[in-house]
Scaffold this motif. Structure first.
Motif, PDB file in Angstrom:
ATOM      1  N   GLU A 106       3.680 -18.026 -44.140  1.00 47.36           N
ATOM      2  CA  GLU A 106       4.077 -17.014 -43.783  1.00 47.36           C
ATOM      3  C   GLU A 106       3.570 -16.387 -42.658  1.00 47.36           C
ATOM      4  O   GLU A 106       3.677 -15.943 -41.817  1.00 47.36           O
ATOM      5  N   GLU A 107       2.399 -16.444 -43.357  1.00 46.12           N
ATOM      6  CA  GLU A 107       1.483 -15.534 -42.056  1.00 46.12           C
ATOM      7  C   GLU A 107       1.401 -16.141 -40.614  1.00 46.12           C
ATOM      8  O   GLU A 107       1.243 -15.386 -39.761  1.00 46.12           O
ATOM      9  N   TYR A 108       1.186 -17.539 -40.759  1.00 45.59           N
ATOM     10  CA  TYR A 108       0.560 -18.215 -39.862  1.00 45.59           C
ATOM     11  C   TYR A 108       2.113 -18.120 -39.003  1.00 45.59           C
ATOM     12  O   TYR A 108       1.723 -17.978 -37.699  1.00 45.59           O
ATOM     13  N   ARG A 109       3.517 -17.817 -39.583  1.00 42.33           N
ATOM     14  CA  ARG A 109       4.798 -17.897 -38.577  1.00 42.33           C
ATOM     15  C   ARG A 109       5.086 -16.092 -38.003  1.00 42.33           C
ATOM     16  O   ARG A 109       5.018 -16.389 -36.551  1.00 42.33           O
ATOM     17  N   VAL A 110       4.559 -15.312 -38.781  1.00 46.95           N
ATOM     18  CA  VAL A 110       4.358 -14.074 -38.013  1.00 46.95           C
ATOM     19  C   VAL A 110       3.071 -14.304 -36.816  1.00 46.95           C
ATOM     20  O   VAL A 110       3.802 -13.704 -35.661  1.00 46.95           O
ATOM     21  N   ARG A 111       2.399 -14.432 -37.147  1.00 45.07           N
ATOM     22  CA  ARG A 111       1.045 -15.595 -36.202  1.00 45.07           C
ATOM     23  C   ARG A 111       1.756 -15.489 -34.297  1.00 45.07           C
ATOM     24  O   ARG A 111       1.300 -14.969 -33.627  1.00 45.07           O
ATOM     25  N   ASN A 112       2.412 -16.138 -34.928  1.00 39.43           N
ATOM     26  CA  ASN A 112       2.958 -16.969 -33.991  1.00 39.43           C
ATOM     27  C   ASN A 112       4.590 -16.911 -33.367  1.00 39.43           C
ATOM     28  O   ASN A 112       5.438 -17.450 -32.926  1.00 39.43           O
ATOM     29  N   ALA A 113       4.844 -15.322 -34.064  1.00 45.31           N
ATOM     30  CA  ALA A 113       6.425 -14.765 -33.274  1.00 45.31           C
ATOM     31  C   ALA A 113       7.619 -16.127 -34.040  1.00 45.31           C
ATOM     32  O   ALA A 113       8.453 -16.134 -33.774  1.00 45.31           O
ATOM     33  N   LEU A 114       7.138 -16.785 -35.207  1.00 46.09           N
ATOM     34  CA  LEU A 114       8.211 -17.886 -35.448  1.00 46.09           C
ATOM     35  C   LEU A 114       8.916 -16.857 -36.671  1.00 46.09           C
ATOM     36  O   LEU A 114       8.351 -16.588 -37.389  1.00 46.09           O
ATOM     37  N   VAL A 115      10.538 -17.615 -36.548  1.00 47.16           N
ATOM     38  CA  VAL A 115      11.033 -16.504 -37.272  1.00 47.16           C
ATOM     39  C   VAL A 115      11.641 -17.672 -38.436  1.00 47.16           C
ATOM     40  O   VAL A 115      12.247 -18.276 -37.992  1.00 47.16           O
ATOM     41  N   ALA A 116      10.853 -17.847 -39.945  1.00 44.13           N
ATOM     42  CA  ALA A 116      11.932 -18.929 -40.600  1.00 44.13           C
ATOM     43  C   ALA A 116      13.493 -19.124 -41.081  1.00 44.13           C
ATOM     44  O   ALA A 116      14.040 -17.709 -40.991  1.00 44.13           O
ATOM     45  N   ARG A 117      13.819 -20.108 -41.014  1.00 49.69           N
ATOM     46  CA  ARG A 117      15.420 -20.510 -41.174  1.00 49.69           C
ATOM     47  C   ARG A 117      15.427 -21.259 -42.042  1.00 49.69           C
ATOM     48  O   ARG A 117      14.311 -21.983 -42.335  1.00 49.69           O
ATOM     49  N   PRO A 118      16.399 -20.994 -42.819  1.00 54.00           N
ATOM     50  CA  PRO A 118      17.191 -22.180 -44.142  1.00 54.00           C
ATOM     51  C   PRO A 118      17.139 -24.052 -43.256  1.00 54.00           C
ATOM     52  O   PRO A 118      17.664 -23.570 -42.345  1.00 54.00           O
ATOM     53  N   ILE A 119      16.142 -24.463 -44.003  1.00 55.53           N
ATOM     54  CA  ILE A 119      16.211 -26.090 -43.555  1.00 55.53           C
ATOM     55  C   ILE A 119      17.011 -26.877 -44.326  1.00 55.53           C
ATOM     56  O   ILE A 119      16.361 -27.386 -45.105  1.00 55.53           O
TER      57      ILE A 119
END
Ligand code: NAI
Length: 688
Positions: free
Chosen positions: A566-579
């Protein structure tokens, strides 16, 4: 066919003649049918012995006929069995060598079975996507009731004497169809438990599951009803893609032995060097297993390691694995390799170190010594160029654990001689390996295809997946382990070191370089970040999963990882989506397949069968799915192409998703069947 003679006046001896394994092809079935009829109607004959020529009873149905069941000619096997079983004269099977599959069924249709003590019997068709299980040796078969007698003497003579002794005796209770199934308490619970276990071990393969249904039918239904059920079940298996895939693997496993090199050199026109002694250099994970594999193949091995504690530990481990067998000596001095016929180098994956070593070996070893490296990725030609005889340098890429894994990639460099390749291939055979000759490029075939697979798995995590989700999808597909459990097992640090060497991570990455991009392409630093935090996988007790201790085997989900992602995604401006599971499978598997097409087009692998053998025997690709290239054909090349185009459009900075030119050409030419793909390969010279 089936030769018919009479012996001792009253015994008809029927001998199956169809080399090499007396497979039951149409002419054999016909021959058997006629011979049994002849014996039945000959008033002088009072008993029958059935045997196979050249010390082999029968290897079963002819797998070459499987693809074309509807057009099978001659009597069906079940018709031959029925004729034998109902014969009024005793029929005795004399089993030498093996009775496998339909061969064992044939023996079971006889009224008595005599086996040589070294004979093997079994129904291995589950490996071909059909019914049912393992092979056993004569002694065990006797205990199981599959054989009536075991002999160390001439089996046919014993059977002839035995047949004479049972002439005129009643046969009713000797007919298999009349035998009752031993009663079983809690039959339903027993079969439900069996089904549960088989299902979880089968990992999506239907043959073992259907096998339990058939055995249940055999145990609970009258004989003829059980046979009817089996016929229906077998029909469903025969028509399933899984049986075709497994049968394809049967041939792919053998196809590797018939290698050829771009120079035109072929397996059948060149002689292997004679090898009886070998040195293994570097006794880490791989060197130990390679030493065991070579020693078990009958070579005299000297194992060389510079670090004292590693040498002592290796000596302990190797002796334990060899259980006192095998000829192995140990040394810390490279000079010990001076007189050997073959050297297998398995030191750290470090080009400078290996170059130094090859130069040294070239001056130490006698002329004519074959120098092989176990490198997983490095350039064979660069190593060859450090030696006196570059034509005698090849790659022998074993897989961990080297004494157990079936696959051996034999890597030929541009200067490797056909004799050097032939020698490594033949040695692979002596070690019981599935050997596949491949060309020289980073990662060769197996690891080159693994790279885009791992890459997709990392990208999926970035986009919102979890290791659990990705692994579950892949394990449901049939892999013994999903990609994250697998990398935890082999060690995340292995790839990390390679990426550092390649300058992709660590201090060599230029400042200001975006973390998720290298050389203009998308790059996931997730694996590097894990290693920087000491998370190497099982060996450190934590990786993508948590283990109870360093070296522990049981993987648990780790809440730490969820936060880390989660932190990694925030840092890289990535939004998690259902896969969805489907996307996991398509992206991971199509990426492997796409690289496979490139490998074919580059001439690194000689055929799609070779690629598939590598994936099935070295990378856990499920046999019932035939290997990545076969699977692509089953899915449909147009569908694979469409999938790759779609994913490449969504991820234009991922070159591995860009459909290969060979795949495009194949689809454009109407998606020909897999055995015709080579005709579309760049530079392919038609055999016509
Ligand atoms: P490792 O680190 O377990 O063992 C390497 C051994 O080589 C160490 O014991 C080291 O002391 C010894 N060594 C280093 N320099 C030496 C020298 N000059 N003379 C004698 N011994 C020396 O490494 P591992 O995992 O066994 O890998 C060895 C090679 O096999 C590498 O090239 C690797 O890429 C390749 N490989 C590894 C696989 C794996 O799963 N670990 C699979 C297939 C290939």
């Amino acid at each position: 066919m089936a030769q018919y003679t009479t012996v001792n006046g009253s015994v008809a001896l029927i001998t199956i003649q169809n080399p090499p394994v007396n497979a039951l092809r149409a002419a054999v079935r016909e021959g058997l049918f006629n011979a049994i009829q002849k014996a039945s109607s000959d008033p002088l004959v009072r008993s029958v012995v059935l045997s196979g020529q050249n010390g082999t009873f029968c290897g079963g149905a002819d797998i070459k006929e499987f693809g074309n069941v509807s057009s099978m000619s001659g009597p069906l096997l079940v018709e031959v069995f029925a004729l034998m079983e109902t014969s009024m004269k005793p029929v005795v099977a004399a089993i030498e060598g093996f009775a496998l599959g339909g061969g064992l069924e044939l023996a079971l249709a006889c009224h008595y079975r005599i086996g040589h003590s070294k004979a093997r019997v079994g129904l291995p068709e589950v490996n071909l996507g059909l019914f049912p299980g393992r092979q056993v040796i004569a002694g065990e078969a006797l205990k199981l009731g599959l054989l009536d007698r075991v002999t160390d003497h001439n089996t046919v003579d014993t059977a002839l004497a035995f047949a004479k002794s049972v002439e005129g005796k009643p046969l009713d209770n000797r007919r298999l169809g009349n035998r009752p199934c031993p009663p079983l308490e809690n039959m339903d619970a027993f079969f439900e438990e069996a089904m549960k276990r088989v299902r979880s071990r089968a990992r999506g393969a239907s043959a073992p599951v259907v096998c339990v249904q058939a055995v249940r039918g055999a145990a609970t239904l009258p004989f003829h009803k059980g046979m009817e059920l089996e016929k229906v079940l077998l029909g469903t298996l025969f028509n399933s893609g899984q049986a075709q895939a497994s049968q394809y693997c049967f041939f792919a496993e053998r196809a590797g032995a018939r290698w050829s090199m771009p120079s035109g050199a072929r397996w059948d026109t060149c002689r292997a060097l004679s090898i009886s002694t070998a040195a293994v250099i570097g006794l880490g994970t791989m060197g130990r297993g390679i030493t065991v594999a070579l020693a078990r193949a009958g070579l005299s091995v000297v194992a060389v390691e510079t670090q004292e504690h590693q040498l002592a530990e290796a000596q302990r481990v190797v002796s334990h694995m060899l259980k006192g067998g095998g000829q192995v000596s140990y040394s810390s001095d490279l000079q010990a390799a001076a007189e050997v016929d073959l050297v297998v180098e398995a030191v750290f994956e470090d080009m400078a170190l290996k170059e130094k070593l090859f130069k040294l070996l070239s001056s130490i070893c006698k002329p004519g010594t074959l120098l092989a490296t176990n490198t997983s990725t490095l350039d064979i030609d660069r190593l060859a160029s450090c030696t006196r005889d570059p034509q005698l340098v090849v790659g022998m890429h074993f897989f961990a654990p080297a004494h157990m894994m079936r696959l051996l990639e034999v890597v030929y460099g541009p200067r490797s001689s056909p004799e050097a390749v032939a020698t490594a291939m033949q040695l692979g055979k002596r070690m019981g390996k599935v050997s596949v000759a491949v060309g020289n490029c980073p990662g060769f075939v197996g690891n080159r295809m693994l790279k885009p697979y791992l890459e997709q798995a990392y990208f999926l995590l970035e986009e919102g997946a979890t290791p659990e989700l990705v692994d579950a999808a892949l394990e449901e597909f049939g892999f013994p382990m999903g990609v994250f459990r697998m990398t935890d097992l082999s060690g995340l640090d292995v790839g990390w070191r390679i990426r550092k060497e390649e300058g992709l991570t660590g201090p060599d990455v230029p400042a200001g370089q975006p973390t998720r991009s290298r050389h203009g392409h998308r790059y996931s630093p997730l694996g590097d970040l894990m290693c920087e935090r000491g998370r190497y996988g099982q060996k450190s007790g934590r990786g993508w999963y948590l283990y109870d201790k360093p070296g522990g085997r049981v993987a648990r989900s780790d809440p730490w990882l969820r936060n880390f992602l989660e932190e990694y995604r925030v840092r890289n401006a990535l939004v998690a989506r259902p896969i969805h599971r489907q996307e996991v499978l398509e992206r991971c598997l199509y990426a492997i397949i796409n690289e496979g097409f490139r490998i074919l087009d580059d001439g690194i692998a000689a055929s799609p069968q070779n690629i598939d053998a590598i994936y099935v025997f070295g990378y856990g690709w499920p046999k019932h799915r035939g290997g990545p290239m076969f699977y692509a054909g089953q899915v449909g090349l147009a569908r694979v192409l469409e999938g790759l185009e779609r994913y490449h459009l969504a991820h234009p900075d991922v070159p591995h998703l860009e459909p290969s030119s060979l795949l495009r050409r194949l689809v454009a030419s109407g998606s020909p069947p897999i055995h015709k793909w080579n005709q579309m390969v760049k530079g392919h010279r038609s055999q016509l």
